[in-house]
Design a protein around this motif. Structure first.
Motif, mmCIF file in Angstrom:
data_model
loop_
_atom_site.group_PDB
_atom_site.id
_atom_site.type_symbol
_atom_site.label_atom_id
_atom_site.label_comp_id
_atom_site.label_asym_id
_atom_site.label_seq_id
_atom_site.Cartn_x
_atom_site.Cartn_y
_atom_site.Cartn_z
ATOM 1 N N THR A 1 0.806 -1.219 0.000
ATOM 2 C CA THR A 1 0.000 0.000 0.000
ATOM 3 C C THR A 1 0.839 1.270 0.000
ATOM 4 O O THR A 1 0.291 2.364 -0.021
ATOM 5 C CB THR A 1 -0.930 0.046 1.223
ATOM 6 O OG1 THR A 1 -0.142 0.226 2.413
ATOM 7 C CG2 THR A 1 -1.749 -1.224 1.335
ATOM 8 N N CYS B 1 -5.260 6.125 1.325
ATOM 9 C CA CYS B 1 -4.656 5.780 2.609
ATOM 10 C C CYS B 1 -4.149 7.056 3.257
ATOM 11 O O CYS B 1 -3.399 7.826 2.646
ATOM 12 C CB CYS B 1 -3.482 4.826 2.430
ATOM 13 S SG CYS B 1 -3.925 3.131 2.041
ATOM 14 N N ARG C 1 -11.658 2.773 1.593
ATOM 15 C CA ARG C 1 -10.913 2.116 0.526
ATOM 16 C C ARG C 1 -9.624 2.882 0.206
ATOM 17 O O ARG C 1 -9.614 4.113 0.167
ATOM 18 C CB ARG C 1 -11.749 2.019 -0.749
ATOM 19 C CG ARG C 1 -12.931 1.072 -0.672
ATOM 20 C CD ARG C 1 -12.489 -0.377 -0.588
ATOM 21 N NE ARG C 1 -13.623 -1.292 -0.581
ATOM 22 C CZ ARG C 1 -14.227 -1.729 0.524
ATOM 23 N NH1 ARG C 1 -13.808 -1.306 1.717
ATOM 24 N NH2 ARG C 1 -15.237 -2.563 0.443
ATOM 25 N N TRP D 1 -8.166 -1.675 -0.762
ATOM 26 C CA TRP D 1 -7.819 -2.167 0.569
ATOM 27 C C TRP D 1 -8.636 -1.396 1.595
ATOM 28 O O TRP D 1 -8.723 -0.167 1.534
ATOM 29 C CB TRP D 1 -6.327 -1.974 0.806
ATOM 30 C CG TRP D 1 -5.800 -2.430 2.134
ATOM 31 C CD1 TRP D 1 -5.702 -3.705 2.590
ATOM 32 C CD2 TRP D 1 -5.262 -1.584 3.163
ATOM 33 N NE1 TRP D 1 -5.136 -3.722 3.850
ATOM 34 C CE2 TRP D 1 -4.862 -2.439 4.228
ATOM 35 C CE3 TRP D 1 -5.095 -0.202 3.294
ATOM 36 C CZ2 TRP D 1 -4.293 -1.944 5.403
ATOM 37 C CZ3 TRP D 1 -4.523 0.283 4.466
ATOM 38 C CH2 TRP D 1 -4.130 -0.578 5.505
ATOM 39 N N ASP D 2 -9.262 -2.107 2.557
ATOM 40 C CA ASP D 2 -10.168 -1.450 3.497
ATOM 41 C C ASP D 2 -9.527 -1.118 4.838
ATOM 42 O O ASP D 2 -10.215 -0.744 5.785
ATOM 43 C CB ASP D 2 -11.420 -2.299 3.719
ATOM 44 C CG ASP D 2 -11.131 -3.634 4.420
ATOM 45 O OD1 ASP D 2 -9.966 -3.877 4.806
ATOM 46 O OD2 ASP D 2 -12.069 -4.439 4.579
ATOM 47 N N ASP E 1 -8.132 -5.749 4.849
ATOM 48 C CA ASP E 1 -8.130 -6.758 3.787
ATOM 49 C C ASP E 1 -8.328 -6.107 2.424
ATOM 50 O O ASP E 1 -8.879 -5.009 2.303
ATOM 51 C CB ASP E 1 -9.251 -7.779 4.009
ATOM 52 C CG ASP E 1 -9.110 -8.527 5.318
ATOM 53 O OD1 ASP E 1 -8.084 -9.194 5.511
ATOM 54 O OD2 ASP E 1 -10.025 -8.427 6.165
ATOM 55 N N VAL E 2 -7.891 -6.826 1.398
ATOM 56 C CA VAL E 2 -8.182 -6.441 0.021
ATOM 57 C C VAL E 2 -9.606 -6.884 -0.288
ATOM 58 O O VAL E 2 -10.030 -7.975 0.108
ATOM 59 C CB VAL E 2 -7.177 -7.083 -0.947
ATOM 60 C CG1 VAL E 2 -7.553 -6.799 -2.395
ATOM 61 C CG2 VAL E 2 -5.766 -6.562 -0.672
ATOM 62 N N THR E 3 -10.353 -6.041 -0.986
ATOM 63 C CA THR E 3 -11.789 -6.287 -1.182
ATOM 64 C C THR E 3 -12.140 -6.530 -2.651
ATOM 65 O O THR E 3 -11.342 -6.274 -3.557
ATOM 66 C CB THR E 3 -12.608 -5.086 -0.682
ATOM 67 O OG1 THR E 3 -12.381 -3.969 -1.554
ATOM 68 C CG2 THR E 3 -12.211 -4.713 0.746
ATOM 69 N N ALA F 1 -6.577 -4.867 -5.233
ATOM 70 C CA ALA F 1 -6.220 -3.492 -4.868
ATOM 71 C C ALA F 1 -5.093 -3.040 -5.778
ATOM 72 O O ALA F 1 -4.351 -3.862 -6.320
ATOM 73 C CB ALA F 1 -5.786 -3.419 -3.403
ATOM 74 N N HIS G 1 -3.304 -6.403 -6.935
ATOM 75 C CA HIS G 1 -2.746 -7.199 -5.844
ATOM 76 C C HIS G 1 -3.897 -7.787 -5.036
ATOM 77 O O HIS G 1 -4.866 -7.095 -4.737
ATOM 78 C CB HIS G 1 -1.871 -6.307 -4.953
ATOM 79 C CG HIS G 1 -0.827 -7.049 -4.179
ATOM 80 N ND1 HIS G 1 -1.153 -7.835 -3.094
ATOM 81 C CD2 HIS G 1 0.517 -7.124 -4.321
ATOM 82 C CE1 HIS G 1 -0.031 -8.376 -2.604
ATOM 83 N NE2 HIS G 1 0.986 -7.961 -3.327
ATOM 84 N N ASP G 2 -3.801 -9.085 -4.690
ATOM 85 C CA ASP G 2 -4.889 -9.716 -3.937
ATOM 86 C C ASP G 2 -4.629 -9.777 -2.436
ATOM 87 O O ASP G 2 -5.356 -10.435 -1.698
ATOM 88 C CB ASP G 2 -5.180 -11.113 -4.478
ATOM 89 C CG ASP G 2 -4.015 -12.090 -4.286
ATOM 90 O OD1 ASP G 2 -3.022 -11.732 -3.612
ATOM 91 O OD2 ASP G 2 -4.093 -13.227 -4.801
ATOM 92 N N GLY G 3 -3.572 -9.084 -1.983
ATOM 93 C CA GLY G 3 -3.200 -9.102 -0.582
ATOM 94 C C GLY G 3 -2.087 -10.070 -0.276
ATOM 95 O O GLY G 3 -1.437 -9.979 0.771
#
Length: 458
Positions: free
Chosen positions: A150, A243, A272, A290-291, A294-296, A320, A337-339
């Motif tokens: 991030t 962020c 987000r 990204w919350d 977690d990635v959403t 994300a 990116h999926d986290g």
């Protein structure tokens, strides 16, 4: 046109100390000034802007500093300057020693200092030093609590990847501020950029006019953030989420270029960061992100007339820092990116059916892709992690195939902003060994006019 006023920065915790020549400091006064700004974490472009010199001149000075100090990096130069006493930290004063013909020596431990006392003193010194100047070291400090994907603030600063000549690419006026993970959109043939800079999350907004090849600073967004989603509807710029430090935010702000004013609109339903914000048919579509934990996989749809968000069909998988672009009434979501890792999948959303369908994947998995569309083509510019080389590709929507285009950079280039204005694809900022202020124009179309309503096809 007069020279722009120098930037205003937060007070530096570092102060360059120019000792007498007997202390063997080989740096010139200008090199000492640049060393101070290096210690603050500023990029070459920011240093150039503050001192009123060119980036190339800064590069020469930095190279000379490294050679004189026998170091290889900015971090090493800062720590070595601190060790030699060329940089002072407020609250920690170097001892003043009177001149003497006798060489300096440490008193024996039994004369008053015990070994454990020296260790405690050293620990206190290190602790105070970190407390005083650690927050300013954006080149080496990760945002606490936020995943590495991030932010670029924890990325090791190395050699900025040099530019190279490439077919159909040309260099334009650099941004006043080096940026990565910013949001951008075009309004009336001008490019607007808002988001993260080298010194941290920012609210700074800048506008580029391709006809004049000049940048202008505009009123700041009400909130400072990185990983901002940005898009334009009805001649107004929307900046959504982002962020702020280690947290994702819900803020959505609208900028009116005519009035040069920001106003707040209905916030995102959930916080987000690293979302893709896409404009289509008078609405905004917020994809993934990204919350704060977690990635959403969410899709939020905003109606500006009603100032209201609603939820659409979720993405097939969480993403994300993905690329997002509208094309012929549909929305493309690219990579991300999926986290856990970077992904290559491409999905297409049809608002009429509220449904997602797969499309040919990116040739290589990556996040931080800058996406834009022109004619029958969708462009995926850069992205990746670490030293992953830049990949620039063109997706032909007629043949549904990907092809590679040349790159004006020789190394990593990710989290840039890409927009199409006229026949050109403009790509600005990003990360390439450091925060970038570059402004590159790619001739996406050979047609300079559109006779009889023809579309600009490549």
């Amino acid at each position: 046109m007069g020279k722009p006023a120098p930037r205003s920065f937060a007070p530096s915790p570092f102060r360059v100390y120019n000792p007498p020549m007997s202390d063997a400091n080989p740096l010139t006064r200008r090199e000492s000034e640049i060393l101070d700004l290096l210690a603050e974490g500023l990029s070459n472009d920011e240093i150039a802007y503050q001192l009123g010199i060119s980036p190339n001149t800064v590069k020469v000075h930095v190279r000379n500093i490294f050679e004189k100090m026998e170091v290889q990096s900015r971090t090493e130069a800062t720590m070595e300057a601190l060790r030699r006493g060329w940089i002072r930290v407020p609250g920690i004063e170097a001892p003043q020693v009177e001149a003497s013909a006798e060489p300096l020596s440490w008193p024996p431990l039994e004369s008053g200092w015990r070994s454990w006392q020296l260790l405690v003193l050293l620990a206190v010194f290190v602790g105070v030093s970190l407390f005083v100047f650690w927050p300013y070291r954006s080149i080496s400090v990760k945002v606490a609590g936020a995943p590495a994907f991030t932010t670029d603030s924890g990325s090791a600063v190395g050699v900025v990847t040099p530019r190279q000549d490439a077919p159909r690419w040309s260099q334009r006026a650099a941004m006043p501020t080096a940026r990565s993970r910013a949001g951008g959109a075009q309004i009336d043939g001008r490019l607007y950029v808002v988001g993260e800079i080298a010194t941290g999350d920012t609210a700074a907004l800048e506008m580029y006019d391709p006809n004049l090849d000049v940048w202008q600073r505009l009123p700041e967004r009400p909130v400072a953030a990185r990983g901002v989603g940005a898009a334009a509807v009805d001649g107004k710029l929307y900046a959504a989420g982002g962020c702020a430090g280690e947290s994702a935010i819900t803020n959505v702000d609208r900028y009116n270029p005519g009035a040069q004013m920001w106003s707040s609109v209905a916030p995102l339903p959930e916080a987000r960061c690293g979302l893709a914000l896409v404009a289509l048919d008078g609405r905004l579509y917020a994809l993934g992100g990204w919350d704060g934990g977690d990635v959403t996989d969410t899709l939020f749809i905003f109606n500006p007339e009603q100032d209201r968000w609603e939820e659409g069909r979720r993405l097939p998988e969480p993403r994300a820092f993905l690329g997002g672009v509208s094309f012929l009434g549909q929305i493309y979501a690219l990579g991300g990116h999926d986290g856990v890792k970077q992904r290559s999948e491409v999905w297409v959303y049809d608002p009429a059916d509220d449904a997602w369908t797969p499309a040919p994947s990116l040739p290589e998995s990556r996040s931080g892709v800058a996406a834009a569309a022109e004619g029958v083509s969708i462009y995926a510019i850069g992205g990746g992690q670490g030293e992953q080389p830049p990949l620039h590709e063109r997706f032909d929507t007629l043949t549904r195939t990907w092809s590679t285009i040349d790159s004006p950079r020789t190394g990593p280039w990710r989290h840039a902003v890409a927009v199409v204005i006229g026949p050109n694809l403009y790509v600005v900022g990003g990360w390439g060994g450091d925060y970038l202020a570059n402004n590159e124009a790619y001739q996406a179309s050979h047609l300079l006019f559109l006779p009889l309503g023809a579309q600009g096809l490549q």
